[in-house]
Design an enzyme around this catalytic site. Sequence first.
Site, PDB file in Angstrom:
ATOM      1  N   ARG A 142       0.814  -1.218   0.000  1.00 33.18           N
ATOM      2  CA  ARG A 142       0.000   0.000   0.000  1.00 33.18           C
ATOM      3  C   ARG A 142       0.851   1.273   0.000  1.00 33.18           C
ATOM      4  O   ARG A 142       0.410   2.323  -0.435  1.00 33.18           O
ATOM      5  CB  ARG A 142      -0.985  -0.012   1.183  1.00 33.18           C
ATOM      6  CG  ARG A 142      -2.124  -0.991   0.936  1.00 33.18           C
ATOM      7  CD  ARG A 142      -3.125  -1.004   2.060  1.00 33.18           C
ATOM      8  NE  ARG A 142      -2.554  -1.551   3.275  1.00 33.18           N
ATOM      9  CZ  ARG A 142      -3.183  -1.545   4.439  1.00 33.18           C
ATOM     10  NH1 ARG A 142      -4.368  -1.019   4.549  1.00 33.18           N
ATOM     11  NH2 ARG A 142      -2.612  -2.077   5.508  1.00 33.18           N
ATOM     12  N   GLN A 143       2.084   1.167   0.474  1.00 39.66           N
ATOM     13  CA  GLN A 143       2.973   2.335   0.431  1.00 39.66           C
ATOM     14  C   GLN A 143       3.698   2.282  -0.920  1.00 39.66           C
ATOM     15  O   GLN A 143       4.836   1.838  -1.027  1.00 39.66           O
ATOM     16  CB  GLN A 143       3.949   2.292   1.623  1.00 39.66           C
ATOM     17  CG  GLN A 143       4.845   3.523   1.765  1.00 39.66           C
ATOM     18  CD  GLN A 143       4.122   4.772   2.265  1.00 39.66           C
ATOM     19  OE1 GLN A 143       2.982   4.714   2.695  1.00 39.66           O
ATOM     20  NE2 GLN A 143       4.775   5.915   2.172  1.00 39.66           N
ATOM     21  N   LYS A 190     -14.713   6.024  -2.220  1.00 40.10           N
ATOM     22  CA  LYS A 190     -14.158   6.239  -0.877  1.00 40.10           C
ATOM     23  C   LYS A 190     -13.311   7.500  -0.862  1.00 40.10           C
ATOM     24  O   LYS A 190     -12.486   7.707  -1.733  1.00 40.10           O
ATOM     25  CB  LYS A 190     -13.301   5.022  -0.500  1.00 40.10           C
ATOM     26  CG  LYS A 190     -12.521   5.181   0.785  1.00 40.10           C
ATOM     27  CD  LYS A 190     -11.977   3.862   1.296  1.00 40.10           C
ATOM     28  CE  LYS A 190     -10.685   3.453   0.661  1.00 40.10           C
ATOM     29  NZ  LYS A 190     -10.145   2.210   1.202  1.00 40.10           N
ATOM     30  N   ARG A 227     -10.558   9.101   1.522  1.00 44.45           N
ATOM     31  CA  ARG A 227      -9.778   8.798   2.721  1.00 44.45           C
ATOM     32  C   ARG A 227      -9.148  10.077   3.246  1.00 44.45           C
ATOM     33  O   ARG A 227      -8.390  10.744   2.553  1.00 44.45           O
ATOM     34  CB  ARG A 227      -8.693   7.754   2.398  1.00 44.45           C
ATOM     35  CG  ARG A 227      -7.947   7.281   3.631  1.00 44.45           C
ATOM     36  CD  ARG A 227      -6.916   6.221   3.290  1.00 44.45           C
ATOM     37  NE  ARG A 227      -7.441   4.867   3.182  1.00 44.45           N
ATOM     38  CZ  ARG A 227      -7.775   4.100   4.201  1.00 44.45           C
ATOM     39  NH1 ARG A 227      -7.697   4.577   5.431  1.00 44.45           N
ATOM     40  NH2 ARG A 227      -8.209   2.864   4.008  1.00 44.45           N
ATOM     41  N   ASP A 252     -13.527  -6.853  -0.224  1.00 40.57           N
ATOM     42  CA  ASP A 252     -12.330  -6.006  -0.365  1.00 40.57           C
ATOM     43  C   ASP A 252     -11.082  -6.883  -0.287  1.00 40.57           C
ATOM     44  O   ASP A 252     -11.149  -8.007   0.233  1.00 40.57           O
ATOM     45  CB  ASP A 252     -12.314  -4.939   0.738  1.00 40.57           C
ATOM     46  CG  ASP A 252     -11.529  -3.692   0.321  1.00 40.57           C
ATOM     47  OD1 ASP A 252     -10.930  -3.699  -0.769  1.00 40.57           O
ATOM     48  OD2 ASP A 252     -11.531  -2.711   1.084  1.00 40.57           O
TER      49      ASP A 252
HETATM   50  C1  R5P Z   1      -7.164   0.116   0.197  1.00 43.35           C
HETATM   51  O1  R5P Z   1      -7.188   0.718  -0.857  1.00 43.35           O
HETATM   52  C2  R5P Z   1      -7.556  -1.305   0.360  1.00 43.35           C
HETATM   53  O2  R5P Z   1      -8.124  -1.851  -0.780  1.00 43.35           O
HETATM   54  C3  R5P Z   1      -8.477  -1.476   1.553  1.00 43.35           C
HETATM   55  O3  R5P Z   1      -9.718  -0.863   1.265  1.00 43.35           O
HETATM   56  C4  R5P Z   1      -7.883  -0.848   2.778  1.00 43.35           C
HETATM   57  O4  R5P Z   1      -6.572  -1.262   2.941  1.00 43.35           O
HETATM   58  C5  R5P Z   1      -8.691  -1.218   3.995  1.00 43.35           C
HETATM   59  O5  R5P Z   1      -8.127  -0.606   5.104  1.00 43.35           O
HETATM   60  P1  R5P Z   1      -8.980  -0.295   6.394  1.00 43.35           P
HETATM   61  O6  R5P Z   1      -9.604  -1.588   6.828  1.00 43.35           O
HETATM   62  O7  R5P Z   1      -7.951   0.198   7.390  1.00 43.35           O
HETATM   63  O8  R5P Z   1      -9.977   0.751   6.064  1.00 43.35           O
END
Ligand code: R5P
Length: 293
Positions: free
Chosen positions: A93-94, A190, A192, A217
């Site tokens: 993710r990073q 979403k 963020r 997800d």
């Molecule tokens: C991010 O883009 C991923 O697809 C997940 O939606 C994310 O990592 C979920 O993280 P969290 O449960 O902390 O919201």
Amino acid sequence: MIITSCGNSIDIAKEIAKKLKKKFSPLTISSFPDGDIYLRFNTDVKNKKVVIVQSFQPNSDMSLFDIIFAAETAKDLGAKKVVLVAPYLAYMRQDKRFNSGEAISSRIMAKLLNNSIDKIITIDPHIHRYKSLKDIFTISAVKLTANPVIAEFIKKKMKDVVIMGPDWESYQWAEVIAKQIGAEATVLKKTRFSSRHVTEKMIKPVSIEGKNVVIVDDIISTGHTIAEAAKKAKKMKAKSVTAIGVHGLFVENAIDKLKKAGVDRIFTTNCIEHPTNKIDITPILLKELKKNQ
Ligand code: R5P
């Protein structure tokens, strides 16, 4: 071929070894009194292909370190090839420097692995800003997906379903799974604001009133993303809300948060070991490993 593990994914490693009729030999990993790592192979790996089955959770930093030590030791002992099967690949993710001075962790992780292993096989890695694993891996890198086993699970267990992706990235799972089971899919947008604050807005409207909504997800980490999607589904009068994650990290109080948001049931694959594991990804890994025995 020798199948081993650094401590995570032992059940998957054993099952793979059993099905491929190969030896499973776990590593001994401990610490010297000063904290330095101690690692030992308990079988002869000379001229053999060594398959390390190790999810990066729990303990992603330690897992990366253990994998590198295991791979380097295998090669030093004369192994022909080292393959890493990482059902969950961390650090993905990073994938950019969001703030000045930050480490781009995914690149560093890949650079370290490129140096120590010959091949990586992983399931639904979080690929967002990269086009493919080739953007960071110079070794052979195989990306598999849990979609078929998730679709099969939903088809067997649920009726009258709408599949919901909580963001655009997750729509790749939601849409494919919905098609495979003949259901409708919807996606939310979403926004963020921080790692613990997200909001959701439906951008592909479908009627979910009285339906069993399944939110799919790749990663459930703090649970914020799915919690917001669940609140939306409840507000739109969904009959029930089920959350399915390929990789269930469940950090902080994720489970409580999901339940409070109205999630009735939570299921995950066994890419990361957790009591919510109900979907087995071993057949997907086996299919790939059988190709190149
Ligand atoms: C991010 O883009 C991923 O697809 C997940 O939606 C994310 O990592 C979920 O993280 P969290 O449960 O902390 O919201």
